[in-house]
Design a protein around this motif. Structure first.
Motif, short mmCIF file in Angstrom:
data_model
loop_
_atom_site.label_atom_id
_atom_site.label_comp_id
_atom_site.label_asym_id
_atom_site.label_seq_id
_atom_site.Cartn_x
_atom_site.Cartn_y
_atom_site.Cartn_z
N GLY A 134 50.03 7.97 31.78
CA GLY A 134 49.38 9.05 32.54
C GLY A 134 50.35 10.01 33.21
N LYS A 135 51.61 9.97 32.81
CA LYS A 135 52.61 10.83 33.44
C LYS A 135 52.29 12.31 33.23
N SER A 136 51.97 12.66 31.95
CA SER A 136 51.67 14.07 31.66
C SER A 136 50.36 14.49 32.33
N VAL A 137 49.38 13.60 32.32
CA VAL A 137 48.09 13.92 32.96
C VAL A 137 48.31 14.18 34.45
N PRO A 165 55.68 3.65 30.84
CA PRO A 165 55.49 3.55 29.40
C PRO A 165 54.61 4.67 28.85
N THR A 166 54.65 4.83 27.55
CA THR A 166 53.85 5.85 26.91
C THR A 166 52.35 5.60 27.18
N GLY A 167 51.63 6.67 27.45
CA GLY A 167 50.19 6.54 27.71
C GLY A 167 49.87 6.13 29.14
#
Ligand code: ATP
Ligand code: MG
Length: 366
Positions: free
Chosen positions: A39-42, A35-37
């Motif tokens: 931590g995938k991008s982090v 889900p959004t938020g």
């Protein structure tokens, strides 16, 4: 192991990545969903070296790169909003990274043409980025990242700004280019089609943790966590107990009046387990029929929910709710209505057994 992320913890104040472990072999293609938020991008940016972990290590081909500068890691990253150099044409954009590694102009030229040919952007090489469509810009961005033959290509929702047709077209092109270049890839996506069409490996993230990582078919059919089951659309996941085993079939008692038959035999006897059935594997009918299908159940329709072009049918079978999915025309033909009796069948190969130990350890670590 080619890439090994071990017990990674990143503290960003209000958000933490906690105890993240990831393993990738060379040439693996992994899609990370969540889900959004979550931590995938982090996580991608930590692997690329933009965030420094508090604890944990990242190994690339056995070498500890946890404290290595981002530019020394040989890791390329592609974002959703195709960042191109506006003052360079498409050729110069693609050649940019290569020029730092290769000096021979002819070699550079032939490699850029080869890459542009693969991604079907040859005819655009002398255009400026602002004149390109979104799909063309993204192909240029991917060409530029892939041509330097990175150790790992990271892609953060590379297709999410594109329309459905462009997305499908790019998926095919990029899959082939990445596989021809033998590039190891981690791709963050919100789109389950990307998981099925591109990835061998999938990781599901929530709240800064990886709940499950594995081969796509395993994670989608044997989610070892309730959240993963819901997120990847299994929906039918029940606790049960192994009550019998013979001729390649394991019998699992789900409630007093319900036993499911599974082809998974690799379980300990007398043990609590979870069983999972994907909704699309349930066949509906108005009467019981003679067949080799092991699981034939009778229940009462409790709910019918129209979701886009499909219909979800919920059926109560002796106190256990099953969710199946059918087309609106099948719903009409079968005359499925609330409170009516209905038969459900599904093959034993579609009843997946998950060890409870495995599933509970995932639950408790989440
Ligand atoms: N530089 C930063 N400093 C502090 N917090 C940050 C920073 N970057 C991201 N975060 C926080 O980390 C959390 C995870 O963000 P992240 O961008 O990794 O989510 P995501 O899973 O990629 O979500 P989405 O699917 O929306 O892209 C968010 O709560 C975000 O606000
Ligand atoms: Mg993100």
């Amino acid at each position: 192991m080619f890439l090994e992320v071990k017990n990674l913890c990143v503290d960003l104040g209000q958000f933490h990545l906690t105890g993240v472990n990831l393993n990738l072999e060379k040439n693996d293609y992994m899609v990370i969903i969540g889900p959004t938020g979550s931590g995938k991008s982090v996580l991608l940016e930590t692997i690329a070296g933009f965030f420094q972990p508090q604890t944990g290590k990242i190994f690339l081909e056995g070498e500890d790169i946890t404290n290595l500068n981002p530019e020394k890691r040989g890791i390329s990253i592609v974002y959703q909003d195709y960042v191109l150099f506006p003052n360079m044409n498409v050729f110069e954009n693609i050649a940019y990274g290569l020029e730092k590694k290769v000096k021979d102009r002819e070699v550079i030229k032939s490699r850029v043409y080869d890459m542009a040919d693969r991604l079907k952007i040859e005819h655009l090489l002398d255009r400026n980025p602002e004149t390109l469509s979104g799909g063309e810009k993204q192909r240029t961005a991917i060409a530029r990242s892939l041509i330097v033959e990175p150790n790992i290509l990271l892609m953060d929702e590379p297709f999410s700004a594109l329309d459905v047709n462009t997305h499908a077209y790019l998926t095919e092109l990029i899959k082939k280019a990445i596989s021809d270049y033998q590039t190891t890839c981690i791709h963050v996506s919100h789109n389950f089609n990307d998981v099925w069409s591109l990835a061998e490996q999938v990781a599901v993230m929530k709240n800064g943790k990886i709940l499950q990582q594995g081969i796509v078919a395993d994670v989608f059919s044997k989610p070892c966590h309730n959240f993963v089951a819901d997120f990847v659309g299994v929906h039918n996941i029940f606790e049960g107990e192994v009550v019998g085993k013979s001729k390649g079939i394991t019998d699992v008692k789900v409630n007093q009046n319900l036993i499911l038959h599974s082809s998974d035999t690799d379980t300990n006897d007398d043990k609590k387990v979870m069983v999972a059935v994907r909704p699309e594997n349930i066949i509906f009918s108005n009467q019981s029929f003679v067949s080799s299908i092991r699981n034939q159940l009778k229940g009462i329709v409790t709910d019918i929910i129209l979701i886009g072009p499909t219909v979800w049918v919920e059926v109560d079978v002796n106190g256990t709710t099953f969710k199946g999915i059918i087309t609106p025309s099948s719903l009409d033909i079968l005359g499925i209505k609330k409170e009516k009796e209905i038969y459900l069948s599904f093959k034993s190969v579609n009843v997946k057994i998950i060890d409870e130990e495995q599933s509970y350890s995932a639950l408790f670590s989440a």
